[in-house]
Write a protein that holds these residues in place. Structure first.
Motif, PDB file in Angstrom:
ATOM      1  N   ASN A  54       0.780  -1.220   0.124  1.00  0.00           N
ATOM      2  CA  ASN A  54       0.193  -0.129  -0.003  1.00  0.00           C
ATOM      3  C   ASN A  54       0.937   1.243   0.074  1.00  0.00           C
ATOM      4  OD1 ASN A  54       1.125   0.244   2.641  1.00  0.00           O
ATOM      5  ND2 ASN A  54      -1.127  -0.099   3.674  1.00  0.00           N
ATOM      6  N   ARG A  57      -0.006   3.115  -2.996  1.00  0.00           N
ATOM      7  CA  ARG A  57      -1.441   3.202  -3.134  1.00  0.00           C
ATOM      8  C   ARG A  57      -2.054   4.826  -3.718  1.00  0.00           C
ATOM      9  NH1 ARG A  57      -6.373   4.295  -1.415  1.00  0.00           N
ATOM     10  NH2 ARG A  57      -8.000   2.835  -0.707  1.00  0.00           N
ATOM     11  N   PHE A  66      -9.716  -3.306  -3.387  1.00  0.00           N
ATOM     12  CA  PHE A  66      -8.470  -4.290  -2.432  1.00  0.00           C
ATOM     13  C   PHE A  66      -9.085  -5.234  -1.684  1.00  0.00           C
ATOM     14  CE2 PHE A  66      -6.048  -0.067  -3.530  1.00  0.00           C
ATOM     15  CZ  PHE A  66      -5.412  -0.626  -4.353  1.00  0.00           C
ATOM     16  N   TRP A  70      -8.132  -8.951  -1.992  1.00  0.00           N
ATOM     17  CA  TRP A  70      -7.520  -9.805  -0.946  1.00  0.00           C
ATOM     18  C   TRP A  70      -8.476 -11.155  -0.349  1.00  0.00           C
ATOM     19  CZ3 TRP A  70      -2.925 -10.536   1.065  1.00  0.00           C
ATOM     20  CH2 TRP A  70      -1.970  -9.288   0.961  1.00  0.00           C
ATOM     21  N   ASN A  85      -1.962   3.497  -9.506  1.00  0.00           N
ATOM     22  CA  ASN A  85      -0.916   3.589  -8.498  1.00  0.00           C
ATOM     23  C   ASN A  85      -0.062   4.830  -8.590  1.00  0.00           C
ATOM     24  OD1 ASN A  85      -0.872   0.893  -7.260  1.00  0.00           O
ATOM     25  ND2 ASN A  85       0.106   0.082  -9.255  1.00  0.00           N
ATOM     26  N   ARG A 116       1.536  -7.154 -14.086  1.00  0.00           N
ATOM     27  CA  ARG A 116       0.421  -5.872 -14.454  1.00  0.00           C
ATOM     28  C   ARG A 116       1.080  -5.495 -16.068  1.00  0.00           C
ATOM     29  NH1 ARG A 116       3.078  -5.402  -9.689  1.00  0.00           N
ATOM     30  NH2 ARG A 116       1.634  -5.226  -8.010  1.00  0.00           N
TER      31      ARG A 116
HETATM   32  C1  LIG Z   1       0.438  -9.180  -4.915  1.00  0.00           C
HETATM   33  C2  LIG Z   1      -0.046  -8.021  -4.352  1.00  0.00           C
HETATM   34  C3  LIG Z   1       0.142  -6.885  -5.060  1.00  0.00           C
HETATM   35  C4  LIG Z   1      -0.297  -5.698  -5.017  1.00  0.00           C
HETATM   36  N1  LIG Z   1      -0.250  -4.688  -5.475  1.00  0.00           N
HETATM   37  C5  LIG Z   1      -0.654  -3.317  -5.479  1.00  0.00           C
HETATM   38  C6  LIG Z   1      -0.541  -2.343  -6.090  1.00  0.00           C
HETATM   39  O1  LIG Z   1       0.091  -2.283  -7.082  1.00  0.00           O
HETATM   40  N2  LIG Z   1      -1.122  -0.932  -5.424  1.00  0.00           N
HETATM   41  C7  LIG Z   1      -1.594  -1.127  -4.292  1.00  0.00           C
HETATM   42  O2  LIG Z   1      -1.976   0.165  -3.992  1.00  0.00           O
HETATM   43  N3  LIG Z   1      -2.080  -2.080  -3.616  1.00  0.00           N
HETATM   44  C8  LIG Z   1      -1.704  -3.201  -4.006  1.00  0.00           C
HETATM   45  N4  LIG Z   1      -2.008  -4.446  -3.315  1.00  0.00           N
HETATM   46  C9  LIG Z   1      -2.856  -4.374  -2.301  1.00  0.00           C
HETATM   47  C10 LIG Z   1      -2.173  -3.836  -1.207  1.00  0.00           C
HETATM   48  O3  LIG Z   1      -1.812  -4.900  -0.389  1.00  0.00           O
HETATM   49  C11 LIG Z   1      -3.279  -3.044  -0.110  1.00  0.00           C
HETATM   50  O4  LIG Z   1      -4.242  -3.904  -0.036  1.00  0.00           O
HETATM   51  C12 LIG Z   1      -3.822  -1.759  -0.955  1.00  0.00           C
HETATM   52  O5  LIG Z   1      -2.814  -0.813  -1.204  1.00  0.00           O
HETATM   53  C13 LIG Z   1      -4.730  -0.957   0.148  1.00  0.00           C
HETATM   54  O6  LIG Z   1      -4.084  -0.504   1.243  1.00  0.00           O
HETATM   55  P1  LIG Z   1      -4.786  -0.003   2.373  1.00  0.00           P
HETATM   56  O7  LIG Z   1      -5.906  -0.668   2.933  1.00  0.00           O
HETATM   57  O8  LIG Z   1      -3.915  -0.051   3.629  1.00  0.00           O
HETATM   58  O9  LIG Z   1      -5.184   1.335   2.072  1.00  0.00           O
HETATM   59  C14 LIG Z   1      -1.313  -5.587  -3.709  1.00  0.00           C
HETATM   60  C15 LIG Z   1      -1.313  -6.869  -2.949  1.00  0.00           C
HETATM   61  C16 LIG Z   1      -0.966  -8.061  -3.400  1.00  0.00           C
HETATM   62  C17 LIG Z   1      -1.084  -9.206  -2.332  1.00  0.00           C
END
Ligand SMILES: Cc1cc2nc3c(=O)[nH]c(=O)nc-3n(C[C@H](O)[C@H](O)[C@H](O)COP(=O)(O)O)c2cc1C
Length: 175
Positions: A54, A57, A66, A70, A85, A116
Motif C-alpha cells: 500500500n 496506493r 482491494f 484480498w 498507482n 501487470r
Molecule cells: C501481490 C499483490 C500486489 C498488490 N499490488 C498493489 C498495487 O500495485 N497497488 C496497490 O495500491 N495495492 C496493491 N496491493 C494491495 C495492497 O496490499 C493493499 O491492500 C492496498 O494498497 C490498500 O491498502 P490500504 O487498505 O492499507 O489502504 C497488492 C496486494 C498484493 C497481494
C-alpha cells in the motif's frame, strides 16, 4: 511513503510488451520487484523491498477493490483488477493487474504475485467513473471497514445490472 499533497496529476505509461511484476509475503510486503516496476514507480529496489504494497496506493483507488482482491487471493483464487498507482514523484500509472496466490508443495499459500500490463485507454475511461462512484460512497463513512462495506455492494449491484461477474466485466473491458 508520501503524502496526498504531492500528487502531480501527470500520468505515466509503459510499453504494451512490458510487464510490471511484484511478489509479496502473506501480509502484502514486497519481496520482489522487477526492473519495469522499479522504473515506472520511480523507486529504487531497496526502497521497495520489505515495504507494504500500500506504499504505492493512489487515493483514487476505492477500498472495496482491494478488499475484493484480498478476499479472492486469501481464498486461493486469482483476480484481475484495474489499479491506478502512485509513483515516487507523485505521478500515477494505470495497470491491469493479475494477482495470484503462490502455493508450496503442500498446497498452502506462501505469498502472492502480481503481473501487470498497460490497460487500453477505453478500459481506463470505463473504469474511472465507476471508481469515482465507489469513492463517493466510501467518503460517506469514516473507517476503512465501513467504507469498503458500503462500496462493495454498490460494485456488486452495478455488475448485477450488467449481468456480469467481476471477472466477466474485466474481460469485457480489456478484450
Ligand atoms: C501481490 C499483490 C500486489 C498488490 N499490488 C498493489 C498495487 O500495485 N497497488 C496497490 O495500491 N495495492 C496493491 N496491493 C494491495 C495492497 O496490499 C493493499 O491492500 C492496498 O494498497 C490498500 O491498502 P490500504 O487498505 O492499507 O489502504 C497488492 C496486494 C498484493 C497481494
Amino acid at each position: 511513503m508520501m503524502s496526498k499533497e504531492s500528487l502531480t496529476g501527470r500520468e505515466r505509461t509503459f510499453g504494451a510488451e512490458e510487464i510490471i511484476v511484484s511478489k509479496t509475503d502473506l501480509k502484502g510486503k514486497i519481496t520482489y520487484a522487477n526492473d519495469v516496476f522499479i522504473r515506472v514507480a520511480g523507486y529504487t529496489e531497496a526502497e521497495l523491498l520489505g515495504r507494504p504494497h500500500n506504499s504505492i496506493r493512489h487515493p483514487a483507488m476505492p477500498r472495496c477493490v482491494f478488499e475484493l482482491l484480498w478476499q479472492t487471493v486469501h481464498d486461493g483464487r486469482e483476480i484481475f483488477a484495474y489499479v491506478v498507482n502512485r509513483c515516487k514523484n507523485g505521478d500515477h500509472y494505470w495497470v491491469l493487474a493479475h494477482v495470484t496466490p503462490t502455493f508450496d508443495a503442500g498446497g498452502s499459500i506462501v505469498g502472492y504475485h502480481s503481473n501487470r500490463r498497460v490497460p487500453g485507454r477505453e478500459a481506463i475511461a470505463m473504469i474511472e467513473p465507476i471508481y469515482d462512484e465507489l469513492l463517493r460512497e466510501e467518503r460517506l463513512y469514516r473507517t476503512p471497514k465501513e467504507q469498503w462495506r458500503a462500496s462493495l455492494p454498490v460494485l456488486v449491484a452495478k455488475l448485477e445490472n450488467l449481468g456480469l461477474t467481476y471477472e466477466e466485466f474485466i474481460f469485457q473491458t480489456c478484450s
